[in-house]
Enzyme design. Structure first.
Site, PDB file in Angstrom:
ATOM      1  CG  ASP A  63      -0.113  -0.205   2.524  1.00  0.00           C
ATOM      2  OD1 ASP A  63       0.815   0.094   2.077  1.00  0.00           O
ATOM      3  OD2 ASP A  63      -1.016   0.222   3.531  1.00  0.00           O
ATOM      4  CD  GLU A 201       7.737  -0.161   7.215  1.00  0.00           C
ATOM      5  OE1 GLU A 201       6.778  -1.094   6.864  1.00  0.00           O
ATOM      6  OE2 GLU A 201       8.663   0.719   6.973  1.00  0.00           O
TER       7      GLU A 201
HETATM    8  O1  KIV Z   1       3.301  -1.189   1.353  1.00  0.00           O
HETATM    9  C1  KIV Z   1       4.735  -1.544   1.503  1.00  0.00           C
HETATM   10  O2  KIV Z   1       4.981  -1.454   0.475  1.00  0.00           O
HETATM   11  C2  KIV Z   1       5.029  -2.381   2.639  1.00  0.00           C
HETATM   12  C3  KIV Z   1       6.065  -2.626   2.397  1.00  0.00           C
HETATM   13  C4  KIV Z   1       7.305  -1.425   3.228  1.00  0.00           C
HETATM   14  C5  KIV Z   1       6.158  -3.894   3.629  1.00  0.00           C
HETATM   15  O3  KIV Z   1       5.255  -2.152   3.503  1.00  0.00           O
END
Ligand code: KIV
Length: 283
Positions: A63, A201
């Site tokens: 997202d 993360e």
């Molecule tokens: O939305 C995204 O790109 C993510 C990644 C950074 C893990 O959740």
């Protein structure tokens, strides 16, 4: 918006004839715990998926597309329709990687039933192999509900960008003992609920190491630790498309600078009537 159309593969530049390759599977990714590192990048378009596919084990339709593609200030504004449209494009552009689509804010937190209805749409309308959702112990019943009903789930703990308003920013998590203990507990709960992989993360490195050692499913780190079972980056960050470089990103190219130079060359060629040349004309 319907996204379940079939492209004309004979004429479409977006979908050339695929090589005879086999797509990796969710159980195959699960087996990589403690083994060969899992390579994951985000992808949002069919063409980028084509370019990344053979180098990756997993493509994440994150997202983060809200910021990267749509110029939104946070991921909170991303809709299920956006995720489905881009998820379908990435599936069409890939033949090898396991494609995972992020569940956007507001599409799954209400109840396990709401999450199932949203995730089922994602699976049906994109052809993706699974979904990812953010959250710790509080989301464990939802992860179990989906996993037990045939929807593979990737969890996401630590810095969870959809909670930016509650967290107050994007700083690294787990600096205090209490916060680290809570995040470890979150990881254990999501793992026990049946997630087949877990994105970790923006946490302090020792915590990412502890989580990786403590849970059965593979961890995929971003701003976490080389000890994680895999790594993920936002593709535009790693390609050098933005000026701001978060600490956890390594730029493997400077694409923004090269696009700027190419656009400047084109503009000069048009203004000086050096383009088009005879080669580009129908004579
Ligand atoms: O939305 C995204 O790109 C993510 C990644 C950074 C893990 O959740």
């Amino acid at each position: 918006m319907s996204t379940t159309f079939t492209l004309d593969t004979a004429t479409s530049r977006a979908h050339p004839v695929p090589e005879p390759v086999r797509r990796l599977t969710v159980p195959g990714i699960q087996k990589r715990k403690g083994g060969e590192p899992i390579v994951m990048l985000t992808a949002y378009t069919a063409r980028m998926a084509q370019l990344l596919d053979r180098h990756c084990d997993m493509l994440l339709v994150g997202d983060s597309l809200g910021q990267v593609i749509y110029g939104l200030d946070t991921t909170v504004k991303v809709t299920l329709e956006m995720m489905i449209a881009h998820g379908a494009a990435v599936v069409r552009g890939s033949y090898h990687s396991v494609v995972i689509v992020d569940m956007p804010f507001g599409s799954y937190e209400g109840s396990p039933e709401q999450a199932f209805a949203s995730a089922a749409r994602v699976m049906k309308e994109t052809g993706a192999a699974g979904v990812k959702l953010e959250g710790g112990a509080v989301m464990a019943p939802t992860v179990a509900f989906l996993s037990q009903r045939g929807i593979p789930v990737v969890g996401h703990v630590g810095l969870t960008p959809q909670a930016v308003n509650a967290l107050g920013g994007y700083g690294a998590r787990g600096r205090s003992e209490a916060e680290a203990a809570k995040i470890l507990e979150d990881a254990r709960a999501i793992d026990a609920a049946g997630a087949f992989a877990l994105v970790v993360e923006g946490v302090v490195e020792p915590l990412a190491r502890d989580i990786t050692a403590a849970i059965a499913c593979p961890t995929i780190g971003i701003g976490a630790s080389p000890a994680c079972d895999g790594q993920v980056l936002v593709v535009d960050d790693m390609l050098g498309m933005f000026e701001r470089v978060p600490r956890f990103v390594e730029r493997f190219d400077e694409l923004a600078t090269r696009i700027d130079a190419a656009a400047a060359s084109y503009a000069a060629a048009v203004r000086e009537r050096r383009f088009p040349t005879e080669k580009q004309l129908y004579l």
